[in-house]
Scaffold this motif. Structure first.
Motif, PDB file in Angstrom:
ATOM      1  N   ARG A   1       7.721  -4.392  -9.788  1.00 40.75           N
ATOM      2  CA  ARG A   1       6.900  -5.777  -9.758  1.00 40.75           C
ATOM      3  C   ARG A   1       6.843  -6.346  -8.657  1.00 40.75           C
ATOM      4  N   ASN A   2       7.576  -6.430  -7.536  1.00 42.83           N
ATOM      5  CA  ASN A   2       7.724  -7.127  -6.455  1.00 42.83           C
ATOM      6  C   ASN A   2       8.471  -6.449  -5.315  1.00 42.83           C
ATOM      7  N   GLU A   3       8.316  -7.051  -4.091  1.00 44.55           N
ATOM      8  CA  GLU A   3       8.880  -6.326  -3.058  1.00 44.55           C
ATOM      9  C   GLU A   3      10.500  -6.040  -3.283  1.00 44.55           C
TER      10      GLU A   3
ATOM     11  N   ALA B   1      13.823   0.544  -5.394  1.00 45.74           N
ATOM     12  CA  ALA B   1      13.334   1.829  -5.819  1.00 45.74           C
ATOM     13  C   ALA B   1      13.418   2.799  -4.914  1.00 45.74           C
ATOM     14  N   LEU B   2      13.117   2.289  -3.428  1.00 43.96           N
ATOM     15  CA  LEU B   2      12.990   3.126  -2.493  1.00 43.96           C
ATOM     16  C   LEU B   2      14.451   3.654  -2.049  1.00 43.96           C
TER      17      LEU B   2
ATOM     18  N   SER C   1       9.328   7.676  -8.568  1.00 45.81           N
ATOM     19  CA  SER C   1       8.090   8.181  -7.367  1.00 45.81           C
ATOM     20  C   SER C   1       6.891   7.782  -8.068  1.00 45.81           C
ATOM     21  N   VAL C   2       6.763   7.867  -9.246  1.00 43.56           N
ATOM     22  CA  VAL C   2       5.268   7.484  -9.743  1.00 43.56           C
ATOM     23  C   VAL C   2       5.177   5.939  -9.956  1.00 43.56           C
ATOM     24  N   LEU C   3       6.142   5.112 -10.399  1.00 41.58           N
ATOM     25  CA  LEU C   3       6.270   3.746 -10.318  1.00 41.58           C
ATOM     26  C   LEU C   3       6.136   3.219  -8.878  1.00 41.58           C
ATOM     27  N   VAL C   4       6.666   3.802  -7.676  1.00 41.40           N
ATOM     28  CA  VAL C   4       6.638   3.369  -6.527  1.00 41.40           C
ATOM     29  C   VAL C   4       5.063   3.634  -6.093  1.00 41.40           C
ATOM     30  N   ALA C   5       4.524   4.738  -6.197  1.00 38.24           N
ATOM     31  CA  ALA C   5       3.279   4.939  -5.945  1.00 38.24           C
ATOM     32  C   ALA C   5       2.319   4.168  -6.480  1.00 38.24           C
TER      33      ALA C   5
ATOM     34  N   TYR D   1      -0.387  -2.665  -3.527  1.00 38.27           N
ATOM     35  CA  TYR D   1       0.152  -3.762  -2.577  1.00 38.27           C
ATOM     36  C   TYR D   1       0.390  -3.224  -1.214  1.00 38.27           C
ATOM     37  N   HIS D   2       0.270  -1.870  -1.174  1.00 40.82           N
ATOM     38  CA  HIS D   2       0.454  -1.556   0.216  1.00 40.82           C
ATOM     39  C   HIS D   2      -0.452  -0.124   0.641  1.00 40.82           C
ATOM     40  N   ALA D   3      -1.519  -0.235   0.083  1.00 37.99           N
ATOM     41  CA  ALA D   3      -2.636   0.604   0.223  1.00 37.99           C
ATOM     42  C   ALA D   3      -3.032   0.741   1.938  1.00 37.99           C
ATOM     43  N   ILE D   4      -3.334   1.782   2.303  1.00 36.87           N
ATOM     44  CA  ILE D   4      -3.737   2.305   3.607  1.00 36.87           C
ATOM     45  C   ILE D   4      -5.148   2.487   3.426  1.00 36.87           C
ATOM     46  N   LYS D   5      -6.205   1.797   4.054  1.00 36.91           N
ATOM     47  CA  LYS D   5      -7.411   1.858   3.923  1.00 36.91           C
ATOM     48  C   LYS D   5      -7.941   3.159   4.723  1.00 36.91           C
ATOM     49  N   ALA D   6      -8.814   3.863   3.988  1.00 39.84           N
ATOM     50  CA  ALA D   6      -9.309   5.079   5.057  1.00 39.84           C
ATOM     51  C   ALA D   6      -9.846   4.333   6.146  1.00 39.84           C
TER      52      ALA D   6
END
Length: 114
Positions: free
Chosen positions: A10-12, A18-19, A42-46, A52-57
């Motif tokens: 849910r947060n950082e 989790a990482l 891995s699914v939860l982290v993804a 929240y950490h999406a890398i834009k194309a």
């Protein structure tokens, strides 16, 4: 066996924790309880990363410039895929947009993702 409470990320703080657990489970044997935990985490982290950490194309022209630079291509090298020298200039100077046909030719000819 590694004991692990699985809960939403849910947060950082949850994300970092989790990482760290994933790092410890990365060599888990497929089919083991540790591997199952790794898969679920891995699914939860993804999911958290997507939110929240999406890398834009990259911008298509920036991507094309990167490809040209990394492969040492010139504007002339793009002419078979885009068109005339002036059309290539218009595209790279952002005066004209890439058409879907250009994207298809670039993708096939230069082995790029569409």
């Amino acid at each position: 066996m590694i004991a692990l409470e699985i809960r939403p990320v849910r947060n950082e703080q949850d994300y970092r924790a989790a990482l760290a657990v994933i790092d410890g489970l990365i060599d888990a044997v497929e089919g083991s309880p540790e591997f199952d935990r790794l898969e679920v985490l891995s699914v939860l982290v993804a999911d958290y990363e997507d939110k929240y950490h999406a890398i834009k194309a990259p911008d298509p022209i920036s991507f094309l410039e990167f490809v040209m630079d990394s492969r040492r291509l010139t504007r002339k090298d793009l002419e078979p895929y885009i068109g005339s020298r002036s059309r290539v200039a218009e595209i790279l100077n952002r005066k004209r947009a890439l058409t879907m046909e250009m994207v298809r030719r670039l993708s096939a000819g230069l082995d790029l993702p569409a």
